[in-house]
Design an enzyme around this catalytic site. Structure first.
Site, PDB file in Angstrom:
ATOM      1  N   GLN A   1      50.815  44.734  48.385  1.00  0.00           N
ATOM      2  CA  GLN A   1      50.224  43.929  47.676  1.00  0.00           C
ATOM      3  C   GLN A   1      48.655  43.810  47.872  1.00  0.00           C
ATOM      4  O   GLN A   1      47.950  42.797  47.358  1.00  0.00           O
ATOM      5  CB  GLN A   1      50.624  42.399  47.742  1.00  0.00           C
ATOM      6  CG  GLN A   1      52.115  42.159  47.154  1.00  0.00           C
ATOM      7  CD  GLN A   1      52.036  42.400  45.663  1.00  0.00           C
ATOM      8  OE1 GLN A   1      51.328  42.399  44.879  1.00  0.00           O
ATOM      9  NE2 GLN A   1      53.055  43.023  45.463  1.00  0.00           N
ATOM     10  N   SER A   2      47.976  44.871  48.223  1.00  0.00           N
ATOM     11  CA  SER A   2      46.632  45.066  48.550  1.00  0.00           C
ATOM     12  C   SER A   2      45.643  44.777  47.465  1.00  0.00           C
ATOM     13  O   SER A   2      45.888  45.361  46.482  1.00  0.00           O
ATOM     14  CB  SER A   2      46.316  46.402  49.263  1.00  0.00           C
ATOM     15  OG  SER A   2      44.784  46.540  49.181  1.00  0.00           O
ATOM     16  N   ASN A   3      44.779  43.555  47.684  1.00  0.00           N
ATOM     17  CA  ASN A   3      43.990  43.414  46.655  1.00  0.00           C
ATOM     18  C   ASN A   3      42.785  44.595  46.540  1.00  0.00           C
ATOM     19  O   ASN A   3      42.466  45.240  45.536  1.00  0.00           O
ATOM     20  CB  ASN A   3      43.129  42.222  46.579  1.00  0.00           C
ATOM     21  CG  ASN A   3      43.981  40.818  46.807  1.00  0.00           C
ATOM     22  OD1 ASN A   3      44.746  40.719  45.769  1.00  0.00           O
ATOM     23  ND2 ASN A   3      43.787  40.328  47.746  1.00  0.00           N
TER      24      ASN A   3
END
Ligand SMILES: *Cc1c(COP(=O)(O)O)cnc(C)c1O
Length: 324
Positions: free
Chosen positions: A75-77
């Site tokens: 879920q890395s921004n």
């Protein structure tokens, strides 16, 4: 000393981002709280990585890159914003993500929307993720491509320059508002944002303490000092960097990328008092850390405190908030 404008940057961000008082929360807490809206940096869902990518992708372009690779959690921004920024610049993006945690929804939807290739690596250790990234780079080179690798979070000295610039922006906005910030508070995930802000505060906000809230248990004092030294070297800035500049506290909860009850309460509180979204992974926890420090009397009574909102709203659609 060099100037920030001496460093090539691709224009990805809408700057300056707004800075304003949090009137309802300030009244409720009897404090002077302000917010720097880096959730509104103007690419995709906004967030801090856009400022770093302005410098990193300029470097990629200067090196003739046509495909950019980066790593992170699923879920890395940062990975999502790399995909969005690469799309905007006409480059391909390959996101090498740990196959751990939340493997659907949220930023993974956006990664594919921006046309990135997503490679999930079944590993606990980033060494294995980077090894896969190296293999992919070799394969791309063999195909005649020119890849450019950005490490997790874009936290290298060049990326941190984006937050030296943010500190300069804050100094100008504070002056226009007639406010001196005693403290600025930001989330710390891979360290580059905090390092840039803290170095930038030394340069442009000499009366301001830079406080970081760690959201995982990495040794952020050492990481921040290292990145500050690297960024100061790039700038040829003759400033002494000392451990006394670094003020790190932690709010991790059950683990990195997992919501904590206090973080969830902070997410709801900011939403319901101010109509502003923070996320459960970074900014909600940083805000929970700030609330806790306020409760402990860490700040003097009349301090002007600036919370740097580093974005992350995509996680609200992937990570469950604990019930109230
Ligand atoms: C990456 C991230 C952070 C942490 O920034 P670092 O420079 O990695 O320490 C904070 N907030 C959000 C929303 C992020 O995506």
């Amino acid at each position: 000393m060099k100037h920030l404008i001496d460093f090539p940057a691709v224009p990805l961000a809408q700057l300056p981002t707004p800075l304003h008082r949090l009137d309802n929360l300030s009244r409720e807490l009897g404090k002077n709280l302000y917010i720097k809206r880096d959730d509104l940096t103007g690419t995709a869902l906004g967030g801090n990585k856009v400022r770093k990518l302005e410098f990193l992708l300029a470097d990629a372009q200067a090196r003739g890159a046509d495909v950019v690779l980066t790593a992170g959690g699923p879920q890395s921004n940062h990975a999502m914003l790399t995909a969005a920024s690469a799309a905007r610049l006409g480059m391909d993006a390959v996101l090498v993500l740990k196959k751990r945690g939340v493997l659907a929804g949220g930023n993974l939807i956006l990664d594919r929307l921006f046309g990135a290739e997503v490679v999930l690596v079944d590993a606990d250790d980033y060494a294995d993720v980077y090894a896969e990234m190296d293999r992919l780079m070799d394969r791309l080179r063999a195909q005649g491509r020119t890849p450019y690798a950005i490490p997790v979070g874009g936290s290298v000295p060049l990326g941190s320059l984006g937050y030296v610039n943010c500190a300069l922006e804050i100094a100008n906005q504070a002056q226009a508002l007639g406010v001196t910030f005693d403290s600025i508070v930001s989330a710390v995930g891979s360290g580059g944002t905090y390092a840039g802000l803290t170095l930038g505060a030394k340069l442009y906000l000499p009366d301001t303490r830079s406080v970081g809230i760690g959201v995982c248990d990495d040794p952020f004092e050492a990481i921040a000092l290292d990145l500050m030294g690297g960024a100061a070297a790039l700038l040829e800035a003759d400033v002494p960097i000392s451990p006394e500049d670094v003020h790190i506290h932690y709010h991790i909860g059950p683990g990195y990328a997992q919501a904590s009850p206090e973080g969830a309460a902070a997410v709801r509180r900011l939403a319901r008092r101010e109509g502003i979204l923070v996320d459960p992974v970074y900014t909600g926890k940083a805000l929970a850390g700030l609330f806790q420090l306020l409760e402990e009397g860490y700040f003097d009574r009349d301090e002007h405190i600036l919370f740097v909102h580093t974005g992350g709203a995509g996680a609200l659609f992937a990570v469950d908030l604990p019930e109230e």
